[in-house]
Design an enzyme around this catalytic site. Structure first.
Site, PDB file in Angstrom:
ATOM      1  N   ARG A 120       0.837  -1.198   0.000  1.00  0.00           N
ATOM      2  CA  ARG A 120       0.000   0.000   0.000  1.00  0.00           C
ATOM      3  C   ARG A 120       0.875   1.253   0.000  1.00  0.00           C
ATOM      4  O   ARG A 120       2.028   1.209   0.452  1.00  0.00           O
ATOM      5  CB  ARG A 120      -0.946   0.020   1.194  1.00  0.00           C
ATOM      6  CG  ARG A 120      -0.275  -0.009   2.573  1.00  0.00           C
ATOM      7  CD  ARG A 120       0.012   1.359   3.149  1.00  0.00           C
ATOM      8  NE  ARG A 120       0.369   1.310   4.564  1.00  0.00           N
ATOM      9  CZ  ARG A 120       1.190   2.177   5.140  1.00  0.00           C
ATOM     10  NH1 ARG A 120       1.794   3.119   4.429  1.00  0.00           N
ATOM     11  NH2 ARG A 120       1.451   2.094   6.426  1.00  0.00           N
ATOM     12  N   GLU A 228      -6.024   7.197   8.421  1.00  0.00           N
ATOM     13  CA  GLU A 228      -4.962   8.062   8.943  1.00  0.00           C
ATOM     14  C   GLU A 228      -4.481   9.068   7.892  1.00  0.00           C
ATOM     15  O   GLU A 228      -3.949  10.128   8.224  1.00  0.00           O
ATOM     16  CB  GLU A 228      -3.813   7.161   9.413  1.00  0.00           C
ATOM     17  CG  GLU A 228      -2.790   7.850  10.261  1.00  0.00           C
ATOM     18  CD  GLU A 228      -1.725   6.870  10.758  1.00  0.00           C
ATOM     19  OE1 GLU A 228      -2.080   5.910  11.477  1.00  0.00           O
ATOM     20  OE2 GLU A 228      -0.553   7.060  10.423  1.00  0.00           O
ATOM     21  N   ARG A 232      -5.385   5.566   1.305  1.00  0.00           N
ATOM     22  CA  ARG A 232      -4.440   4.457   1.395  1.00  0.00           C
ATOM     23  C   ARG A 232      -4.764   3.593   0.191  1.00  0.00           C
ATOM     24  O   ARG A 232      -5.863   3.022   0.118  1.00  0.00           O
ATOM     25  CB  ARG A 232      -4.623   3.676   2.702  1.00  0.00           C
ATOM     26  CG  ARG A 232      -4.140   4.434   3.949  1.00  0.00           C
ATOM     27  CD  ARG A 232      -2.638   4.361   4.066  1.00  0.00           C
ATOM     28  NE  ARG A 232      -2.068   5.142   5.147  1.00  0.00           N
ATOM     29  CZ  ARG A 232      -1.771   4.681   6.358  1.00  0.00           C
ATOM     30  NH1 ARG A 232      -2.040   3.427   6.684  1.00  0.00           N
ATOM     31  NH2 ARG A 232      -1.195   5.459   7.251  1.00  0.00           N
ATOM     32  N   CYS A 275       1.571  10.685   9.559  1.00  0.00           N
ATOM     33  CA  CYS A 275       2.540  10.150  10.509  1.00  0.00           C
ATOM     34  C   CYS A 275       3.941  10.190   9.908  1.00  0.00           C
ATOM     35  O   CYS A 275       4.149   9.728   8.779  1.00  0.00           O
ATOM     36  CB  CYS A 275       2.173   8.717  10.871  1.00  0.00           C
ATOM     37  SG  CYS A 275       3.221   8.015  12.157  1.00  0.00           S
ATOM     38  N   THR A 277       6.296   8.340  10.346  1.00  0.00           N
ATOM     39  CA  THR A 277       6.799   7.003  10.011  1.00  0.00           C
ATOM     40  C   THR A 277       6.480   6.636   8.562  1.00  0.00           C
ATOM     41  O   THR A 277       7.104   5.752   8.003  1.00  0.00           O
ATOM     42  CB  THR A 277       6.169   5.915  10.913  1.00  0.00           C
ATOM     43  OG1 THR A 277       4.750   5.898  10.701  1.00  0.00           O
ATOM     44  CG2 THR A 277       6.445   6.163  12.373  1.00  0.00           C
ATOM     45  N   ARG A 284       4.137   0.399   2.401  1.00  0.00           N
ATOM     46  CA  ARG A 284       4.372  -0.795   3.206  1.00  0.00           C
ATOM     47  C   ARG A 284       3.999  -1.996   2.349  1.00  0.00           C
ATOM     48  O   ARG A 284       2.882  -2.090   1.841  1.00  0.00           O
ATOM     49  CB  ARG A 284       3.534  -0.786   4.481  1.00  0.00           C
ATOM     50  CG  ARG A 284       3.852  -1.945   5.410  1.00  0.00           C
ATOM     51  CD  ARG A 284       3.083  -1.894   6.720  1.00  0.00           C
ATOM     52  NE  ARG A 284       2.586  -3.225   7.051  1.00  0.00           N
ATOM     53  CZ  ARG A 284       3.319  -4.201   7.588  1.00  0.00           C
ATOM     54  NH1 ARG A 284       4.578  -3.999   7.901  1.00  0.00           N
ATOM     55  NH2 ARG A 284       2.799  -5.385   7.823  1.00  0.00           N
ATOM     56  N   ARG A 316       6.575  -9.514  11.954  1.00  0.00           N
ATOM     57  CA  ARG A 316       5.496  -9.402  12.924  1.00  0.00           C
ATOM     58  C   ARG A 316       4.787 -10.736  12.982  1.00  0.00           C
ATOM     59  O   ARG A 316       4.857 -11.517  12.036  1.00  0.00           O
ATOM     60  CB  ARG A 316       4.457  -8.373  12.477  1.00  0.00           C
ATOM     61  CG  ARG A 316       4.962  -6.953  12.468  1.00  0.00           C
ATOM     62  CD  ARG A 316       3.812  -6.063  12.042  1.00  0.00           C
ATOM     63  NE  ARG A 316       4.210  -4.668  11.965  1.00  0.00           N
ATOM     64  CZ  ARG A 316       3.377  -3.698  11.630  1.00  0.00           C
ATOM     65  NH1 ARG A 316       2.111  -3.980  11.363  1.00  0.00           N
ATOM     66  NH2 ARG A 316       3.784  -2.449  11.576  1.00  0.00           N
ATOM     67  N   GLU A 321       1.406  -6.414  15.202  1.00  0.00           N
ATOM     68  CA  GLU A 321       2.656  -5.986  15.796  1.00  0.00           C
ATOM     69  C   GLU A 321       3.212  -6.812  16.962  1.00  0.00           C
ATOM     70  O   GLU A 321       4.375  -7.153  16.960  1.00  0.00           O
ATOM     71  CB  GLU A 321       2.520  -4.528  16.242  1.00  0.00           C
ATOM     72  CG  GLU A 321       3.746  -3.731  15.886  1.00  0.00           C
ATOM     73  CD  GLU A 321       3.383  -2.291  15.555  1.00  0.00           C
ATOM     74  OE1 GLU A 321       4.288  -1.469  15.550  1.00  0.00           O
ATOM     75  OE2 GLU A 321       2.193  -2.000  15.310  1.00  0.00           O
TER      76      GLU A 321
HETATM   77  N1  ARG Z   1       1.031   7.661  16.831  1.00  0.00           N
HETATM   78  C1  ARG Z   1       1.460   6.404  17.297  1.00  0.00           C
HETATM   79  C2  ARG Z   1       2.747   6.615  18.076  1.00  0.00           C
HETATM   80  O1  ARG Z   1       3.332   7.663  18.007  1.00  0.00           O
HETATM   81  C3  ARG Z   1       1.637   5.397  16.170  1.00  0.00           C
HETATM   82  C4  ARG Z   1       2.769   5.631  15.220  1.00  0.00           C
HETATM   83  C5  ARG Z   1       3.006   4.625  14.111  1.00  0.00           C
HETATM   84  N2  ARG Z   1       1.826   3.985  13.611  1.00  0.00           N
HETATM   85  C6  ARG Z   1       0.994   4.524  12.722  1.00  0.00           C
HETATM   86  N3  ARG Z   1      -0.093   3.871  12.409  1.00  0.00           N
HETATM   87  N4  ARG Z   1       1.244   5.662  12.125  1.00  0.00           N
HETATM   88  O2  ARG Z   1       3.153   5.733  18.792  1.00  0.00           O
END
Ligand code: ARG
Length: 363
Positions: A120, A228, A232, A275, A277, A284, A316, A321
Site C-alpha cells: 500500500r 490516517e 491508502r 505520521c 513514520t 508498506r 510481525r 505488531e
Molecule cells: N502515533 C502512534 C505513536 O506515536 C503510532 C505511530 C506509528 N503507527 C501509525 N499507524 N502511524 O506511537
C-alpha cells in the site's frame, strides 16, 4: 497551555518514556520563540504524544507544510525513526522501473502459492488539511471528490468494482454487516474511534463521516478513504508474483493521480503523510509467509527477527505488531525502510530478503 507548564510536562514524559520521539526532540526554548498562531498549531501536532506518553512517535502532522514549518521538531524525529544521520541530506526519488532487479520477481518458489501479499501507499491531496485538522464538511467534500474519481475508475474494465461508504445517509452506504465482514477480510480499516493515538490527534474525529473504501471487481485493488491519511491505495494478491502485485498498485496509483488534484509531495520527504513514520515512498509491502521450521520454539519470534534484521526486513506475528507466529508458523514480513528508498528498492529488499529466509526455511 502556558509554555512553562508544557515544558514541565514534556520533561516529565521524557523521564518516564524516553522512547517517545516527540518529547525527545521538543525544544522548549524554540517553542517559546514561536508566535502565538504557530504555538497553537504545534500544540495540535504534539497533542497525541502528550496525552499518550507511551507513543513511539508522539506527533502527527496536521497540514502538509507542517514538516517544513516545524522542521526543528520534525526533522530530528524523522532522522531518528528512519535511521538517517544528522549530516546526511535526505532525498526521496521515486522509481517504479523494476527491470534492474536480479532474479525472477514473478516467482519466488512454487510452494508459496498460498502466500498472501499486499502493498500500500499513503497519499494526501495537497489542497486539503491532513485528516487531523479536517472539519466534518471537509471530510465529506473530500469523500465526494474521491467518489467522483472512483466512478471514472469503475468504467475502466481493468478496475470495475464499487465504492462503499460509512457516511450515514450516503447513497453508497454499506450495512453494518458488510462493514464487519470487510474488516474481517482485512479489506477495510477498523473503527478509528477506538484508537487513543488517533483520537488525541483529531484524526478519528467525526467518525464515521467521510470514510469508506473503493474495491475493484477482482478485489485486488483497494483504496481506503479517510483513515490516517486521505487515501491508502493498495494492491493484494495470492502467490509469489511480486511483480504483478507492484504493477497492479502502480497502475491504479497512476490512474488516481490523473483523476484527483495533486498529492502533497516533497523532494526531501516524498509523500507528506499524517505520521512521520510513513514519509518517503509512503509504502508498506508485506508477505504473509508460513515459516514453520524457522519459528519452531520461538514464541516471541526473537530468532527470526534477528535473522531478518540484516536483510532489512521486520517480522510481525500473524495477528499484527505484538503477536507470535500463527498457524503453520505464519508471520508477516516487510521491508522496514520507507524514507530515502525508492519503490524499486523496497521491492528488491522484500524479494531478496524473502528468498534468503525461504532458503533457510527449507534447508
Ligand atoms: N502515533 C502512534 C505513536 O506515536 C503510532 C505511530 C506509528 N503507527 C501509525 N499507524 N502511524 O506511537
Amino acid at each position: 497551555m502556558k509554555s512553562e507548564q508544557l515544558i514541565k510536562d514534556v520533561h516529565a514524559i521524557r523521564e518516564a518514556h524516553p522512547e517517545n520521539l516527540m518529547v525527545r526532540y521538543f525544544d522548549g526554548e524554540w517553542f517559546s520563540s514561536l508566535g502565538k498562531p504557530e504555538q497553537e498549531r504545534l500544540l495540535n501536532i504534539i497533542a497525541t504524544g502528550l496525552k499518550n506518553p507511551d507513543s513511539q512517535m508522539g506527533a502527527y502532522a496536521m497540514r502538509p507544510d507542517d514538516y517544513a514549518l516545524f522542521a526543528p521538531l520534525f526533522d530530528p524525529m524523522i532522522r531518528d525513526f528512519h535511521s538517517i544521520p544528522p549530516d546526511t541530506k535526505i532525498k526521496q526519488v521515486s522509481d517504479w522501473n523494476f527491470s534492474g532487479i536480479q532474479g525472477d520477481l514473478s516467482a519466488i518458489d512454487q510452494r508459496l502459492a498460498d502466500t498472501s501479499m499486499r502493498v500500500r501507499v499513503a497519499r494526501n491531496v495537497a489542497a486539503y488539511p491532513l485528516p487531523g485538522a479536517m472539519s466534518r464538511d471537509e471530510r465529506l467534500s473530500f469523500e465526494a471528490l474521491a467518489v467522483e474519481a472512483f466512478s471514472v475508475l469503475m468504467k475502466d474494465p481493468g478496475f470495475g468494482g464499487q465504492y462503499l461508504s460509512l457516511t450515514p445517509g450516503s447513497p453508497h452506504q454499506m450495512s453494518e454487516r458488510e462493514y464487519t465482514s470487510r474488516v474481517q477480510a482485512h479489506q477495510m480499516f477498523k473503527d478509528m474511534s477506538a484508537d487513543r493515538y488517533l483520537n488525541a490527534a483529531g484524526i478519528s474525529a467525526d467518525w464515521p463521516h467521510g470514510r469508506g473504501m473503493y474495491v475493484s471487481e477482482q478485489e485486488d485493488f483497494l483504496v481506503w478513504v479517510g483513515e490516517e491519511d486521505h487515501l491508502r491505495i493498495m494492491a493484494m494478491r495470492r502467490g509469489g508474483d511480486l511483480k504483478a502485485l507492484f504493477t497492479r498498485l502502480h497502475g491504479g496509483l497512476e490512474k488516481l493521480e490523473h483523476l484527483l488534484p495533486p498529492f502533497a509531495m516533497s523532494p526531501t520527504y516524498g509523500a507528506l503523510n499524517s505520521c512521520p513514520t510513513n514519509l518517503g515512498a509512503g509504502m508498506r509491502a508485506s508477505l504473509h509467509l508460513k515459516l514453520p521450521s524457522l519459528t519452531q520454539g520461538d514464541a516471541d519470534l526473537k530468532r527470526l527477527k534477528l535473522l531478518a534484521q540484516p536483510l532489512g526486513l521486520v517480522v510481525r506475528g500473524a495477528a499484527g505488531e505484538h503477536s507470535g507466529a500463527g498457524e503453520g508458523g505464519l508471520v508477516d514480513i516487510s521491508p522496514n525502510a520507507r524514507l530515502g528508498v525508492s519503490e524499486k528498492e523496497i521491492l528488491n529488499r522484500l524479494y531478496q530478503g524473502t528468498k534468503t529466509l525461504w532458503a533457510a526455511e527449507i534447508r
